[in-house]
Enzyme design. Structure first.
Site, PDB file in Angstrom:
ATOM      1  N   ASP A 173       0.865  -1.185   0.000  1.00 27.96           N
ATOM      2  CA  ASP A 173       0.000   0.000   0.000  1.00 27.96           C
ATOM      3  C   ASP A 173       0.899   1.231   0.000  1.00 27.96           C
ATOM      4  O   ASP A 173       2.132   1.115  -0.005  1.00 27.96           O
ATOM      5  CB  ASP A 173      -0.976  -0.013   1.194  1.00 27.96           C
ATOM      6  CG  ASP A 173      -2.325   0.590   0.807  1.00 27.96           C
ATOM      7  OD1 ASP A 173      -2.336   1.749   0.343  1.00 27.96           O
ATOM      8  OD2 ASP A 173      -3.352  -0.094   0.953  1.00 27.96           O
ATOM      9  N   HIS A 246      -2.901   3.229  -4.568  1.00 29.00           N
ATOM     10  CA  HIS A 246      -2.289   2.665  -3.352  1.00 29.00           C
ATOM     11  C   HIS A 246      -0.876   2.139  -3.624  1.00 29.00           C
ATOM     12  O   HIS A 246      -0.461   1.130  -3.070  1.00 29.00           O
ATOM     13  CB  HIS A 246      -3.173   1.540  -2.769  1.00 29.00           C
ATOM     14  CG  HIS A 246      -4.428   2.052  -2.128  1.00 29.00           C
ATOM     15  ND1 HIS A 246      -4.446   2.620  -0.890  1.00 29.00           N
ATOM     16  CD2 HIS A 246      -5.709   2.090  -2.576  1.00 29.00           C
ATOM     17  CE1 HIS A 246      -5.696   2.990  -0.579  1.00 29.00           C
ATOM     18  NE2 HIS A 246      -6.473   2.686  -1.592  1.00 29.00           N
ATOM     19  N   ASP A 308      -8.829  -0.600  -5.941  1.00 27.37           N
ATOM     20  CA  ASP A 308      -9.695   0.337  -5.225  1.00 27.37           C
ATOM     21  C   ASP A 308      -9.091   1.732  -5.173  1.00 27.37           C
ATOM     22  O   ASP A 308      -7.883   1.912  -5.303  1.00 27.37           O
ATOM     23  CB  ASP A 308      -9.933  -0.161  -3.787  1.00 27.37           C
ATOM     24  CG  ASP A 308      -8.627  -0.306  -3.014  1.00 27.37           C
ATOM     25  OD1 ASP A 308      -7.640  -0.801  -3.606  1.00 27.37           O
ATOM     26  OD2 ASP A 308      -8.575   0.071  -1.836  1.00 27.37           O
ATOM     27  N   GLU A 309      -9.944   2.707  -4.968  1.00 26.85           N
ATOM     28  CA  GLU A 309      -9.545   4.074  -4.622  1.00 26.85           C
ATOM     29  C   GLU A 309      -8.352   4.570  -5.440  1.00 26.85           C
ATOM     30  O   GLU A 309      -7.315   4.924  -4.892  1.00 26.85           O
ATOM     31  CB  GLU A 309      -9.205   4.139  -3.125  1.00 26.85           C
ATOM     32  CG  GLU A 309     -10.385   3.756  -2.247  1.00 26.85           C
ATOM     33  CD  GLU A 309     -10.053   3.724  -0.764  1.00 26.85           C
ATOM     34  OE1 GLU A 309     -10.945   4.014   0.038  1.00 26.85           O
ATOM     35  OE2 GLU A 309      -8.895   3.380  -0.396  1.00 26.85           O
ATOM     36  N   TRP A 375     -16.913  -4.233  -1.479  1.00 22.75           N
ATOM     37  CA  TRP A 375     -16.645  -3.590  -0.185  1.00 22.75           C
ATOM     38  C   TRP A 375     -17.452  -2.321   0.032  1.00 22.75           C
ATOM     39  O   TRP A 375     -17.777  -1.982   1.157  1.00 22.75           O
ATOM     40  CB  TRP A 375     -15.151  -3.293  -0.028  1.00 22.75           C
ATOM     41  CG  TRP A 375     -14.611  -2.134  -0.808  1.00 22.75           C
ATOM     42  CD1 TRP A 375     -14.229  -2.128  -2.118  1.00 22.75           C
ATOM     43  CD2 TRP A 375     -14.380  -0.802  -0.329  1.00 22.75           C
ATOM     44  NE1 TRP A 375     -13.779  -0.879  -2.483  1.00 22.75           N
ATOM     45  CE2 TRP A 375     -13.858  -0.043  -1.401  1.00 22.75           C
ATOM     46  CE3 TRP A 375     -14.562  -0.180   0.908  1.00 22.75           C
ATOM     47  CZ2 TRP A 375     -13.523   1.299  -1.283  1.00 22.75           C
ATOM     48  CZ3 TRP A 375     -14.214   1.168   1.032  1.00 22.75           C
ATOM     49  CH2 TRP A 375     -13.704   1.887  -0.056  1.00 22.75           C
ATOM     50  N   PHE A 401     -13.542  -4.399  10.344  1.00 24.09           N
ATOM     51  CA  PHE A 401     -13.283  -4.480  11.778  1.00 24.09           C
ATOM     52  C   PHE A 401     -12.302  -3.415  12.262  1.00 24.09           C
ATOM     53  O   PHE A 401     -11.794  -3.480  13.383  1.00 24.09           O
ATOM     54  CB  PHE A 401     -12.813  -5.891  12.157  1.00 24.09           C
ATOM     55  CG  PHE A 401     -13.900  -6.944  12.011  1.00 24.09           C
ATOM     56  CD1 PHE A 401     -15.221  -6.605  11.735  1.00 24.09           C
ATOM     57  CD2 PHE A 401     -13.600  -8.289  12.150  1.00 24.09           C
ATOM     58  CE1 PHE A 401     -16.218  -7.564  11.597  1.00 24.09           C
ATOM     59  CE2 PHE A 401     -14.580  -9.266  12.028  1.00 24.09           C
ATOM     60  CZ  PHE A 401     -15.895  -8.905  11.754  1.00 24.09           C
ATOM     61  N   ASP A 402     -12.033  -2.408  11.392  1.00 24.28           N
ATOM     62  CA  ASP A 402     -11.307  -1.232  11.892  1.00 24.28           C
ATOM     63  C   ASP A 402     -12.307  -0.197  12.428  1.00 24.28           C
ATOM     64  O   ASP A 402     -11.902   0.883  12.845  1.00 24.28           O
ATOM     65  CB  ASP A 402     -10.404  -0.625  10.817  1.00 24.28           C
ATOM     66  CG  ASP A 402     -11.110  -0.324   9.507  1.00 24.28           C
ATOM     67  OD1 ASP A 402     -12.202  -0.891   9.259  1.00 24.28           O
ATOM     68  OD2 ASP A 402     -10.581   0.480   8.718  1.00 24.28           O
ATOM     69  N   TRP A 451      -8.122  -3.221   8.449  1.00 16.00           N
ATOM     70  CA  TRP A 451      -7.144  -2.212   8.021  1.00 16.00           C
ATOM     71  C   TRP A 451      -6.461  -1.701   9.281  1.00 16.00           C
ATOM     72  O   TRP A 451      -7.109  -1.545  10.319  1.00 16.00           O
ATOM     73  CB  TRP A 451      -7.858  -1.071   7.277  1.00 16.00           C
ATOM     74  CG  TRP A 451      -8.657  -1.567   6.108  1.00 16.00           C
ATOM     75  CD1 TRP A 451     -10.001  -1.798   6.067  1.00 16.00           C
ATOM     76  CD2 TRP A 451      -8.153  -1.934   4.812  1.00 16.00           C
ATOM     77  NE1 TRP A 451     -10.357  -2.281   4.829  1.00 16.00           N
ATOM     78  CE2 TRP A 451      -9.257  -2.370   4.035  1.00 16.00           C
ATOM     79  CE3 TRP A 451      -6.892  -1.935   4.228  1.00 16.00           C
ATOM     80  CZ2 TRP A 451      -9.123  -2.810   2.708  1.00 16.00           C
ATOM     81  CZ3 TRP A 451      -6.758  -2.363   2.912  1.00 16.00           C
ATOM     82  CH2 TRP A 451      -7.856  -2.787   2.162  1.00 16.00           C
ATOM     83  N   THR A 452      -5.160  -1.434   9.174  1.00 11.79           N
ATOM     84  CA  THR A 452      -4.402  -1.264  10.426  1.00 11.79           C
ATOM     85  C   THR A 452      -3.824   0.143  10.650  1.00 11.79           C
ATOM     86  O   THR A 452      -2.825   0.289  11.354  1.00 11.79           O
ATOM     87  CB  THR A 452      -3.257  -2.307  10.486  1.00 11.79           C
ATOM     88  OG1 THR A 452      -2.439  -2.157   9.333  1.00 11.79           O
ATOM     89  CG2 THR A 452      -3.800  -3.720  10.567  1.00 11.79           C
TER      90      THR A 452
END
Ligand code: ACM
Length: 510
Positions: A173, A246, A308-309, A375, A401-402, A451-452
């Site tokens: 990323d 990304h 994505d994005e 998503w 789950f972020d 995502w972290t």
């Protein structure tokens, strides 16, 4: 005793089985690895080193066998005073039967050291079980924060405990490139390290950074080790190389991949970067070289290429991209990305692999063989399924789950936003309500995403994952008719005791 995920059927049938140090595990050679795995799970807490034998016997035996009448991942487990009999459709089914057996035992079996004075009883049951979906995934972002190999293995063990079978490894990323590529050493020499990291949200007024370099990457040897570790647990590793957006870490390492003369940095910010790949033969060759090395290490039929994005601002402004578009007869920048994805789709298809992308790959025309990961809600999945493509559901509102687990944000670790309670995950239904049954078969399954940006450590990641991942596992494993969100919630409270013994830094339910 609540099994997580709930099996397709469970009947109590009388007296149970008492496990002792004299119990043996009998199995055919084809299930030897599963028998060893089972013995390994039982050993630490019981102190029993169960012998693994080829021939079954009259009593005191856990018997594993294959049955042609059962399908992939399916099993039947019967416990009586004489034996635990396991019949499985294949090795994966035997593996899952072993996981069920673990959970049938007193929770103390999850302790890492021998514990005394426990009667290791398996209740008298007949369980006939098989998964609802073939794709039961967990996505983990290791770019925003690098996660060490030991944690990846622990995560795989916990996925296996919950009968999950896809590990979606988000390896690249803007904030870090984590996969060693022999041909392009700067991807990890430069791209795996960022100088500093944004503190708080990107929209916060205060412009704060921690000033601490962050990074790390997986060598190809480590990747091979993780893929093998996952395979032994019947988990497919789905690698993701996110492109053509990304990609700032790669552009920082190899500026010729970008659109501007200005140098790029491995991004210390969160959000969506406008620095994206240029679309050219040279860039396509780069991406295919990276994939060539990845295909040697990842046996997965599916390879995720993100998509994505990807802001198109640079393409609009770039004379080179505009000239390329004119030469190709393109009128919309969306077609540039579709062109890139179609080339990658063809490359993977020629090698017997299947491209997976986030639902943005629908824009500008979907590559012919692509699988869509939905998503931005469920519509992308519905559109792709109706067009005859396979899809994996990953809608942000329930499977990201972020997001905060409580509305009481002041008492939660900083998260990206929103609110996804464990109750909501308990009630999650992967097949969209407005997808017609004729196309529902294209839904391979679903996955949860972590995502972290805001989870810098394994413990922080586990807090976001558990118990929501346990609830999610039931959504993808258990038949719809056997699901009851309220009953699952109660079961999860007991299940948290098992996770605590496994040293999982979970969020405790009230
Ligand atoms: C995504 O959340 N950008 C797939």
């Amino acid at each position: 005793m609540r099994l997580i995920p709930n099996p397709a059927s469970l009947d109590l049938v009388g007296s149970g089985f008492s496990l002792s140090s004299n119990t043996v595990i009998a199995c055919p050679p084809a299930l030897r690895a599963e028998a060893e795995m089972l013995a390994g799970w039982l050993r630490p807490a019981t102190g029993f080193s169960l012998a693994i034998v080829a021939n079954t016997r009259e009593g005191d035996v856990i018997e594993l066998g294959l049955s042609e009448n059962l399908g992939h991942e399916a099993y039947i487990l019967e416990a009586t005073p004489e034996r635990v009999s396991i019949q499985a459709g294949d090795a994966a089914g035997a593996f899952y039967a072993g996981q069920t057996l673990r959970q049938l035992l007193p929770a103390g079996v999850f302790t890492a050291q021998p514990i005394a004075k426990v009667a290791w009883m398996v209740p008298g049951v007949r369980i006939a079980d098989a998964p609802r979906f073939g794709w039961r995934g967990s996505h983990l972002d290791v770019s925003r924060h690098f996660m060490p190999v030991a944690f990846i293995k622990k995560h795989l063990d916990l996925l296996a405990l919950h009968k999950m079978n896809v590990f979606h490894w988000h390896l690249t990323d803007d904030q870090g490139w984590r996969f060693e590529v022999r041909k392009y050493p700067r991807l990890t020499e430069v791209g795996a390290w960022r100088a500093t990291t944004r503190l708080g949200h990107e929209y916060d007024k205060r412009d704060l950074f921690d000033g601490i370099p962050h990074g790390g990457f997986y060598t190809q040897a480590e990747v091979g080790e993780i893929v093998a570790y996952a395979a032994a647990r019947h988990i497919l590793v789905l690698p993701e190389f996110d492109m053509p957006g990304h990609m700032m870490a790669a552009i920082a390492a190899y500026p010729e991949l970008g659109n501007l003369d200005a140098p790029a940095e491995v991004w210390p910010h969160w959000g969506i970067s406008k620095r994206v790949l240029n679309i050219s033969e040279e860039t396509i060759a780069f991406a295919q070289d990276v994939l060539s090395e990845a295909l040697e290490l990842f046996p997965s039929k599916y390879i995720h290429l993100g998509g994505d994005e990807c802001p198109r601002d640079e393409w609009v402004e770039s004379p080179r991209m505009q000239a390329f578009m004119r030469a190709q007869g393109m009128t919309d920048e969306a077609e540039l990305q579709a062109h890139f994805m179609k080339r990658m789709d063809a490359f993977l298809s020629e090698r017997g692999r299947v491209l997976v992308g986030w639902d943005e790959i629908l824009e500008g025309g979907l590559a012919p063989n692509a699988v869509v990961m939905s998503w931005r809600g469920e519509q992308g999945g519905i559109t792709a399924a109706q067009a005859g493509h396979d899809v994996v559901m990953a809608p942000y509102h329930t499977t990201y789950f972020d997001y905060y687990q409580s509305e009481d944000r002041a008492n939660e670790p900083l998260a990206i936003g929103n609110y996804t309670s464990v109750e909501k995950v308990c009630a999650y239904e992967p097949i969209p309500a407005n997808l017609d049954p004729a196309h529902a078969g294209h839904v391979l399954g679903a996955q949860c995403q972590l995502w972290t940006e805001y989870t810098p450590t394994p413990a922080a990641a586990e807090y976001m994952l558990y118990p929501r991942l346990c609830a999610f596992a039931e959504a993808v494993w258990t038949p719809k008719a056997r699901r009851d969100a309220d009953e699952l919630l109660k079961g999860l409270k007991a299940h948290q005791h098992r996770l605590a013994l496994l040293d999982v830094a979970q969020r405790l339910m009230g």
